[in-house]
Design an enzyme around this catalytic site. Structure first.
Site, short mmCIF file in Angstrom:
data_model
loop_
_atom_site.label_atom_id
_atom_site.label_comp_id
_atom_site.label_asym_id
_atom_site.label_seq_id
_atom_site.Cartn_x
_atom_site.Cartn_y
_atom_site.Cartn_z
N ASP A 10 0.89 -1.16 0.00
CA ASP A 10 0.00 0.00 0.00
C ASP A 10 0.93 1.22 0.00
O ASP A 10 2.12 1.11 0.31
CB ASP A 10 -0.85 -0.04 1.28
CG ASP A 10 -1.50 1.28 1.60
OD1 ASP A 10 -2.21 1.81 0.73
OD2 ASP A 10 -1.27 1.80 2.71
N ASP A 12 -0.19 5.15 0.84
CA ASP A 12 -0.44 6.20 1.85
C ASP A 12 -0.59 5.61 3.25
O ASP A 12 -1.46 4.79 3.48
CB ASP A 12 -1.68 7.00 1.46
CG ASP A 12 -1.46 7.77 0.17
OD1 ASP A 12 -2.19 7.51 -0.81
OD2 ASP A 12 -0.53 8.59 0.13
C1 XBP Z 1 -5.08 6.38 0.58
C2 XBP Z 1 -6.28 7.03 0.01
C3 XBP Z 1 -6.11 8.06 -1.07
C4 XBP Z 1 -5.43 9.30 -0.51
C5 XBP Z 1 -5.73 10.50 -1.36
O1 XBP Z 1 -4.69 5.42 -0.37
O2 XBP Z 1 -7.38 6.70 0.39
O3 XBP Z 1 -7.39 8.38 -1.53
O4 XBP Z 1 -5.95 9.57 0.79
O5 XBP Z 1 -5.27 10.25 -2.67
P1 XBP Z 1 -3.85 4.09 0.05
P2 XBP Z 1 -6.19 10.67 -3.92
O6 XBP Z 1 -3.80 4.01 1.57
O7 XBP Z 1 -4.63 2.96 -0.57
O8 XBP Z 1 -2.49 4.30 -0.54
O9 XBP Z 1 -6.72 12.05 -3.62
O10 XBP Z 1 -5.29 10.62 -5.10
O11 XBP Z 1 -7.26 9.62 -3.93
MG MG Z 2 -2.97 3.25 3.25
#
Ligand code: XBP
Ligand code: MG
Length: 253
Positions: A10, A12
């Protein structure tokens, strides 16, 4: 017992702590650019993280928190334009180098590459955001290290749906049993487990109280030789930082 063939990360909250000081800040810059009086403070953003996907999150905000905003037929289009601006602000922020990788991430990725363990990404965020984070926080050209970058709108349903992990497994042409997933949130582990992937959790400020039932181990971070992790739940097999030996043991447990 299948061989550990690939690690699926993953982004973020897992590769880097991007939400509070990255995405949230970028959203607020976009709102300002559009002369909107919307402001997502840290506490509100923590609630909005219940919904993955930036466009979906803005729609959720209007539906549940800013009900006085006069949504109309143009709102969907406005959210799309807002999200483009937010992505521009976010990638500019990443280019400053202000958002570093979390402990142990680069070390583990380097070890996997040295030992021929394939690596991939499975994320809800926008593809440009992944490239920007990897290029600026990991290494120039490091996007090419990942065999598959499954990101954003390429699947109909975002996390917690398993679609993005199933898409990554299909592109890797591997069964879930040959892989391990790395996540940070409840939405994330619901998605990875939905794709039958054994999952390792590293929590962060926004997710430390999430329910991680089913995770093979829950840690505060991946650890470094000189800065060991804290094991919140699970068997670390005597390790104090994640390396491939520990992952092989977790994979076969
Ligand atoms: C985290 C998310 C993303 C980010 C914002 O993604 O939910 O939506 O918060 O990015 P993950 P965008 O944990 O799956 O990496 O605005 O580009 O959606
Ligand atoms: Mg995440």
């Amino acid at each position: 017992m299948s061989k550990l063939e690939a690690l699926i990360f993953d982004v973020d909250g897992t590769l880097a702590d991007t939400e509070r000081d990255g995405h949230r800040v970028a959203f607020n810059k976009a709102f300002k650019e559009f002369d909107l009086d919307w402001n997502w403070d840290e506490a509100l953003y923590g609630k909005l993280l219940a919904v993955t996907g930036g466009k979906e999150r803005m729609a959720f905000y209007l539906k549940e928190f800013n009900t006085s905003y006069p949504s109309d037929d143009n709102t969907v289009e406005m959210i799309k334009e807002l999200h483009k601006a937010k992505t521009r602000h976010y990638t500019e922020l990443l280019a400053t180098g202000e958002i570093p990788l979390r402990p142990g991430v680069k070390r583990l990725i380097d070890e996997a590459r040295e030992k021929g363990v394939r690596i991939a990404i499975s994320t809800t965020t926008t593809p440009e955001n992944v490239t920007a984070l990897l290029e600026h926080a990991l290494a120039p050209g490091s996007s090419d290290w990942f065999e598959v970058i499954a990101a954003g709108d390429i699947v109909p349903a975002k996390k917690p749906a398993p679609d993005i992990y199933n898409w990554a497994l299909e592109k890797l042409d591997l069964p879930a049993e040959a892989c391990l997933a790395f996540e940070d949130s409840r939405n994330g582990i619901l998605s990875s487990q939905g794709a039958n992937l054994k999952t390792i959790i590293t929590v962060n400020g926004y997710t430390e109280k999430d329910n991680f039932d089913g995770a093979i181990i829950v840690l505060d971070n991946m650890g470094e030789p000189d800065k060991e992790f804290t094991t919140i739940n699970g068997n670390n097999f005597g390790h104090s930082y994640i390396n491939l030996d520990m992952l092989e043991k977790l994979h076969n447990a």
